[in-house]
Design a protein around this motif. Structure first.
Motif, PDB file in Angstrom:
ATOM      1  N   THR A 197       0.861  -1.190   0.000  1.00 28.05           N
ATOM      2  CA  THR A 197       0.000   0.000   0.000  1.00 28.05           C
ATOM      3  C   THR A 197       0.897   1.239   0.000  1.00 28.05           C
ATOM      4  N   LYS A 200      -0.415   4.681   1.402  1.00 26.79           N
ATOM      5  CA  LYS A 200      -1.073   4.725   2.707  1.00 26.79           C
ATOM      6  C   LYS A 200      -0.055   4.833   3.838  1.00 26.79           C
ATOM      7  N   ASN A 204      -0.020  -0.645   8.469  1.00 21.54           N
ATOM      8  CA  ASN A 204      -1.477  -0.716   8.459  1.00 21.54           C
ATOM      9  C   ASN A 204      -1.855  -2.191   8.326  1.00 21.54           C
ATOM     10  N   TRP A 206      -2.946  -3.947   5.994  1.00 21.39           N
ATOM     11  CA  TRP A 206      -2.474  -4.624   4.788  1.00 21.39           C
ATOM     12  C   TRP A 206      -0.981  -4.941   4.881  1.00 21.39           C
ATOM     13  N   THR A 207      -0.188  -4.015   5.414  1.00 21.76           N
ATOM     14  CA  THR A 207       1.246  -4.296   5.554  1.00 21.76           C
ATOM     15  C   THR A 207       1.493  -5.368   6.608  1.00 21.76           C
ATOM     16  N   GLU A 235      -2.677  -9.309  -2.817  1.00 24.53           N
ATOM     17  CA  GLU A 235      -2.571  -8.246  -3.815  1.00 24.53           C
ATOM     18  C   GLU A 235      -3.914  -7.998  -4.495  1.00 24.53           C
ATOM     19  N   VAL A 238      -6.274  -6.204  -1.890  1.00 23.70           N
ATOM     20  CA  VAL A 238      -5.909  -4.795  -1.741  1.00 23.70           C
ATOM     21  C   VAL A 238      -6.361  -4.004  -2.962  1.00 23.70           C
ATOM     22  N   ILE A 242      -8.733  -1.120  -1.671  1.00 22.14           N
ATOM     23  CA  ILE A 242      -7.902  -0.044  -1.143  1.00 22.14           C
ATOM     24  C   ILE A 242      -8.452   1.346  -1.423  1.00 22.14           C
ATOM     25  N   ASP A 243      -9.138   1.529  -2.536  1.00 26.75           N
ATOM     26  CA  ASP A 243      -9.589   2.868  -2.924  1.00 26.75           C
ATOM     27  C   ASP A 243     -11.048   3.137  -2.570  1.00 26.75           C
ATOM     28  N   LEU A 252      -8.449   5.273   6.623  1.00 26.03           N
ATOM     29  CA  LEU A 252      -7.958   4.439   7.719  1.00 26.03           C
ATOM     30  C   LEU A 252      -8.317   5.060   9.059  1.00 26.03           C
ATOM     31  N   PRO A 292      -9.043   0.057   7.623  1.00 24.53           N
ATOM     32  CA  PRO A 292     -10.375   0.561   7.285  1.00 24.53           C
ATOM     33  C   PRO A 292     -11.360   0.240   8.416  1.00 24.53           C
ATOM     34  N   TYR A 357     -16.080  -6.379   3.099  1.00 22.53           N
ATOM     35  CA  TYR A 357     -14.891  -6.814   3.846  1.00 22.53           C
ATOM     36  C   TYR A 357     -15.094  -8.134   4.590  1.00 22.53           C
TER      37      TYR A 357
END
Length: 421
Positions: A197, A200, A204, A206-207, A235, A238, A242-243, A252, A292, A357
């Motif tokens: 990401t 961002k 977070n 995702w990381t 991937e 995300v 992500i958007d 976030l 999120p 989600y």
């Protein structure tokens, strides 16, 4: 005050003890920790006692009390201390420096008990009086409305703080050393983890998943194929999500990310009859990170089924909507929604976000459990749990993509319950 200043102040005020806790000598090592922090406990009247709570998934938890003569139970609890020792090998999963920073900042905002000290393999902090929830409690309206309010307070009040330059310098944001590595998969860099990401704040959620996937063992073809597949799914997820516009800073909020029943504490009531809405607090902040809002909510809903994954206990559509209405009502008492949409419309938008989600917690905890199956000494079948949670993700994908319908397969129990009104 800047976000970096908040972080530096939080760290500088925490006392660090050059001691550790040992499960092999639990009482003695706990006593050394308590007396180092409170030397007056050694000479004052009353015994020092320790209560060992049920051993957690990633840590050991002890409550230390000084049984002073004439003190009420509340007065004893008010000066009690919790000793939490980290589980073996959990540094692969959890950034302990980040956890300490989060706890301290939550305390400053009145959302966590006072953090008293760090020791070599754990934390010491004040006890929260109350009742620990079980999975059935989460389904009770007076409890889930209290939880909705508390989650909203977290999301509205807490700042979203990135890792600072000082974190990188002291090594607290170092990537994990993989559990068992193939030469073709060298240890990843922080940059590689955060690239999932790039636009961002990091870390977070995702990381975090990315870091866990990089830490999976890759000693044989099966393990390498599994890791490669999970990487592709991360991937893809995300890219899909992500958007999506959402609450907070750049989509976030500061999220708990582990709101299972055991981390929800119902406060004692001042009346004999239970209140219509309970006051609750959250404990254990080791997975707290920017995420999120929809992920934190979907993840909490998934915990209504407990570790047994009882999908019949998950909240149906009507309850999820009422929960989100309660959440947004409290959220807007602290901060405002985007000006281009009214609150009821935002309820519908967030409801749809949470729905989108619903499969992500399965990926999150599935990868987590694959690592736990390798490192944990807790008597729990993590390998089987990983498969159950990852199947939730695959079932969500099949539903979203329409492949289940095309193949004329029956809707899986979790998806069926989620669709119920």
């Amino acid at each position: 005050m800047s976000k970096l200043s908040l972080k530096m102040n939080a760290d500088s005020e925490i006392r660090k003890l050059p001691l550790s806790h040992s499960n092999a000598d639990s009482q003695a090592s706990a006593l050394r920790l308590v007396l180092t922090l409170f030397p007056e406990w050694e000479t004052g009247h009353g015994k020092i006692e320790f209560v060992r709570f049920k051993e957690g998934i990633t840590n050991t938890l002890l409550k230390g009390v000084k049984k002073r003569p004439g003190y009420t139970e509340k007065e004893i609890d008010d000066e009690a201390v919790l000793i939490r020792a980290y589980g073996k090998g959990t540094g692969v999963l959890i950034d302990r420096e980040r956890e300490t920073q989060s706890h301290s900042l939550l305390c400053k905002h009145g959302l966590a008990p006072e953090l008293l000290a760090r020791f070599q393999n754990g934390l010491m902090y004040r006890f929260i009086r109350g009742r620990v929830c079980d999975s059935d409690d989460l389904t009770q309206e007076r409890v889930w409305r209290g939880a909705a309010r508390r989650i909203a307070e977290w999301h509205a009040v807490m700042p979203v703080i990135p890792a600072s330059a000082s974190d990188a310098a002291d090594g607290s944001d170092d990537p994990p050393t993989p559990l068992a590595q193939h030469p073709a998969h060298p240890k990843p860099s922080v940059e590689a983890i955060n690239s999932i990401t790039p636009s961002k704040v990091a870390p977070n959620v995702w990381t975090v998943i990315q870091k866990w996937i990089f830490a999976l063992p890759t000693t044989n073809d099966v393990e390498r194929q599994r890791r490669d597949n999970l990487q592709k799914e991360l991937e893809r997820t995300v890219a899909d999500l992500i958007d999506v516009p959402s609450l907070g800073h750049d989509g976030l909020v500061f999220a708990h990310c582990d709101l299972l029943s055991g981390n929800v504490i119902v406060h004692p009531s001042d009346t004999e009859a239970p209140p219509s809405i309970e006051t609750v607090s959250f404990i254990d902040y080791e997975y707290a990170t920017p995420a999120p809002a929809a992920f934190d909510l979907a993840n909490h809903f998934s915990e209504w089924g407990g570790f047994e994954c009882n999908y019949n206990a998950l909240p149906p559509r009507s309850v999820r909507r009422a929960f989100i209405e309660e959440y947004l009502s409290r959220y807007t008492s602290y901060t405002s929604l985007p000006s281009d949409i009214d609150q009821q419309s935002y309820v519908s938008r967030l409801f749809d976000e949470v729905d989108a989600y619903r499969g992500v917690p399965g990926l999150y905890w599935g990868v987590w459990a694959l690592i736990q199956a390798t490192i944990s000494q807790i008597d729990f079948d993590y390998a089987s749990y990983a498969e159950v949670r990852l199947q939730e993700y695959w079932d969500w994908r099949a539903e979203e993509e329409g492949t289940r319908v095309k193949q004329r397969r029956e809707r899986p129990p979790r998806e069926r319950r989620w669709a119920e009104e």
